[in-house]
Design a protein around this motif. Structure first.
Motif, PDB file in Angstrom:
ATOM      1  N   THR A   1       0.784  -1.295   0.196  1.00 40.34           N
ATOM      2  CA  THR A   1       0.140  -0.284   0.175  1.00 40.34           C
ATOM      3  C   THR A   1       1.015   1.581   0.083  1.00 40.34           C
ATOM      4  OG1 THR A   1      -2.126  -1.785   1.090  1.00 40.34           O
ATOM      5  CG2 THR A   1      -1.612   1.538   0.892  1.00 40.34           C
ATOM      6  N   GLU A   2       1.702   1.493   0.757  1.00 39.89           N
ATOM      7  CA  GLU A   2       2.342   1.924   0.477  1.00 39.89           C
ATOM      8  C   GLU A   2       3.542   2.479  -0.514  1.00 39.89           C
ATOM      9  OE1 GLU A   2       7.336   2.408   2.488  1.00 39.89           O
ATOM     10  OE2 GLU A   2       5.774   3.373   3.955  1.00 39.89           O
ATOM     11  N   THR A   3       3.747   1.632  -1.189  1.00 39.92           N
ATOM     12  CA  THR A   3       4.534   1.851  -2.804  1.00 39.92           C
ATOM     13  C   THR A   3       3.339   2.255  -4.079  1.00 39.92           C
ATOM     14  OG1 THR A   3       5.601  -0.511  -2.132  1.00 39.92           O
ATOM     15  CG2 THR A   3       5.360   0.398  -4.662  1.00 39.92           C
ATOM     16  N   THR A   4       1.939   1.892  -3.222  1.00 44.41           N
ATOM     17  CA  THR A   4       0.921   2.116  -4.494  1.00 44.41           C
ATOM     18  C   THR A   4       0.808   3.775  -3.981  1.00 44.41           C
ATOM     19  OG1 THR A   4       0.340  -0.066  -4.879  1.00 44.41           O
ATOM     20  CG2 THR A   4      -1.456   2.456  -5.069  1.00 44.41           C
ATOM     21  N   GLU A   5       1.352   4.350  -2.391  1.00 41.13           N
ATOM     22  CA  GLU A   5       0.830   5.588  -2.490  1.00 41.13           C
ATOM     23  C   GLU A   5       1.715   6.266  -2.850  1.00 41.13           C
ATOM     24  OE1 GLU A   5       0.350   6.121   2.049  1.00 41.13           O
ATOM     25  OE2 GLU A   5      -2.230   4.932   1.860  1.00 41.13           O
ATOM     26  N   ARG A   6       3.388   5.738  -2.905  1.00 39.53           N
ATOM     27  CA  ARG A   6       4.079   6.661  -3.584  1.00 39.53           C
ATOM     28  C   ARG A   6       3.810   6.608  -4.841  1.00 39.53           C
ATOM     29  NH1 ARG A   6       8.968   4.035  -1.049  1.00 39.53           N
ATOM     30  NH2 ARG A   6       8.116   3.485   0.766  1.00 39.53           N
ATOM     31  N   ALA A   7       3.348   5.882  -6.336  1.00 38.12           N
ATOM     32  CA  ALA A   7       3.335   5.884  -7.350  1.00 38.12           C
ATOM     33  C   ALA A   7       2.734   6.513  -7.300  1.00 38.12           C
ATOM     34  CB  ALA A   7       3.159   4.511  -8.078  1.00 38.12           C
ATOM     35  N   ALA A   8       1.301   6.807  -6.991  1.00 42.96           N
ATOM     36  CA  ALA A   8      -0.008   7.872  -7.187  1.00 42.96           C
ATOM     37  C   ALA A   8       0.702   9.197  -7.338  1.00 42.96           C
ATOM     38  CB  ALA A   8      -1.307   7.826  -6.445  1.00 42.96           C
TER      39      ALA A   8
END
Length: 129
Positions: A122-129
């Motif tokens: 989820t942290e990786t997804t937030e960073r990519a957004a």
């Protein structure tokens, strides 16, 4: 009369798949660093959201979701085989709208490992957004 192949023409069954997480005798399972993905979402929040997913696929589900702890082992405590773990990971991807690499399956031994996978993904997804 239906045609049947002679027994010699039938291919033998392929050997069973052995998943790395199913190996026994490991001193300790690798863990992911515990991270918070959002100030409002804690490890406890993730565990509460994971509990029904885990219970749905556990061979021996706990009587109460409060019995699930980070150290609860998927294979020995919950009687989950490798396919059950794959199904849980698929449910996690859907529930949390994340993508989990297939390599993560090899390092999932406990409920805490699942929680950490969610936190990192989820942290990786937030960073990519």
């Amino acid at each position: 009369m239906p045609h049947t192949a002679p027994a010699s023409d039938i291919a033998p069954l392929s050997p069973p798949l052995v998943c790395p997480h199913a190996r026994r005798g490991r001193a300790s399972a690798p863990t992911f660093p515990a991270r918070r993905i959002h100030p409002a979402m804690t490890t406890t929040d993730v565990l509460q959201r994971l509990a029904p997913l885990i219970q749905a696929h556990a061979g021996q589900p706990p009587a109460d979701t409060t019995e699930l702890a980070s150290g609860t082992r998927l294979e020995s405590d919950l009687r989950m085989d490798s396919m059950a773990v794959v199904h849980v990971l698929e449910d996690i991807e859907e529930q949390f709208d994340v993508t989990i690499p297939d390599e993560q399956l090899a390092v999932v031994y406990t409920v805490g490992d699942l929680v950490n996978i969610v936190l990192v993904a989820t942290e990786t997804t937030e960073r990519a957004a």
